[in-house]
Scaffold this motif. Structure first.
Motif, short mmCIF file in Angstrom:
data_model
loop_
_atom_site.label_atom_id
_atom_site.label_comp_id
_atom_site.label_asym_id
_atom_site.label_seq_id
_atom_site.Cartn_x
_atom_site.Cartn_y
_atom_site.Cartn_z
N PRO A 4 82.69 28.81 -3.89
CA PRO A 4 82.19 29.15 -2.55
C PRO A 4 80.70 28.84 -2.42
O PRO A 4 79.97 28.84 -3.40
CB PRO A 4 82.45 30.65 -2.44
CG PRO A 4 82.57 31.13 -3.84
CD PRO A 4 83.07 29.98 -4.66
N VAL A 5 80.28 28.54 -1.19
CA VAL A 5 78.88 28.25 -0.90
C VAL A 5 78.41 29.09 0.29
O VAL A 5 79.21 29.55 1.09
CB VAL A 5 78.64 26.75 -0.56
CG1 VAL A 5 78.98 25.87 -1.74
CG2 VAL A 5 79.41 26.33 0.68
N ASN A 21 82.10 36.15 8.23
CA ASN A 21 81.93 35.95 6.79
C ASN A 21 80.81 34.93 6.54
O ASN A 21 80.53 34.09 7.40
CB ASN A 21 83.25 35.44 6.20
CG ASN A 21 83.19 35.24 4.72
OD1 ASN A 21 82.69 36.09 3.99
ND2 ASN A 21 83.72 34.12 4.26
N ASP A 22 80.18 34.97 5.37
CA ASP A 22 79.09 34.03 5.09
C ASP A 22 79.36 33.14 3.88
O ASP A 22 78.46 32.51 3.35
CB ASP A 22 77.77 34.76 4.91
CG ASP A 22 77.72 35.61 3.66
OD1 ASP A 22 78.79 35.86 3.06
OD2 ASP A 22 76.62 36.03 3.27
N CYS A 53 85.84 28.57 6.25
CA CYS A 53 85.58 29.98 5.95
C CYS A 53 86.43 30.44 4.78
O CYS A 53 87.65 30.24 4.76
CB CYS A 53 85.86 30.85 7.18
SG CYS A 53 85.60 32.61 6.87
N TRP A 54 85.79 31.04 3.80
CA TRP A 54 86.46 31.52 2.60
C TRP A 54 87.41 32.67 2.93
O TRP A 54 88.42 32.87 2.25
CB TRP A 54 85.41 31.98 1.59
CG TRP A 54 85.92 32.07 0.19
CD1 TRP A 54 86.40 33.18 -0.43
CD2 TRP A 54 86.02 31.01 -0.75
NE1 TRP A 54 86.78 32.88 -1.71
CE2 TRP A 54 86.56 31.54 -1.94
CE3 TRP A 54 85.71 29.65 -0.72
CZ2 TRP A 54 86.79 30.78 -3.07
CZ3 TRP A 54 85.92 28.90 -1.85
CH2 TRP A 54 86.46 29.46 -3.00
N SER A 55 87.13 33.40 4.00
CA SER A 55 87.93 34.58 4.35
C SER A 55 89.10 34.25 5.28
O SER A 55 90.23 34.55 4.97
CB SER A 55 87.02 35.62 5.00
OG SER A 55 87.75 36.76 5.38
N HIS A 60 84.46 24.89 10.47
CA HIS A 60 83.24 24.62 11.23
C HIS A 60 82.80 23.21 10.87
O HIS A 60 82.76 22.85 9.70
CB HIS A 60 82.13 25.60 10.85
CG HIS A 60 82.50 27.04 11.00
ND1 HIS A 60 83.35 27.68 10.13
CD2 HIS A 60 82.14 27.95 11.91
CE1 HIS A 60 83.50 28.94 10.52
NE2 HIS A 60 82.76 29.13 11.59
N LEU A 61 82.45 22.38 11.86
CA LEU A 61 81.99 21.02 11.61
C LEU A 61 80.53 20.87 12.00
O LEU A 61 80.12 21.31 13.07
CB LEU A 61 82.83 20.01 12.41
CG LEU A 61 84.29 19.90 12.02
CD1 LEU A 61 85.01 18.92 12.95
CD2 LEU A 61 84.43 19.46 10.57
#
Length: 74
Positions: A4-5, A21-22, A53-55, A60-61
């Protein structure tokens, strides 16, 4: 294994538009156009940074080259 980043543009941290989420998975995304596909030149299409999104998985582009990615510590 995908790590993850976190991401930011300037001083603004990027958060998911859906779940806030971040953390994200990152990948390059080709922005294909019909004309370039027709002439078999899809390789010349512009690309974007895709943050998934990891969650929740929302994609998102970003074509902004100022985006910075930060690998998370283990």
């Amino acid at each position: 294994m995908v790590k993850p980043v976190h991401a930011a543009i300037g001083q603004k941290t990027i958060r998911c538009q859906v779940c806030d989420n971040d953390t994200f998975r990152e990948r390059e995304v080709k922005l294909n156009s019909t004309g370039m596909e027709f002439f078999n030149m899809a390789w010349a299409n512009e690309s974007a940074t895709g943050l998934i999104c990891w969650s929740c998985g929302y994609v998102h582009l970003f074509v902004n080259r100022d985006i910075r990615l930060y690998r998370m510590r283990e």
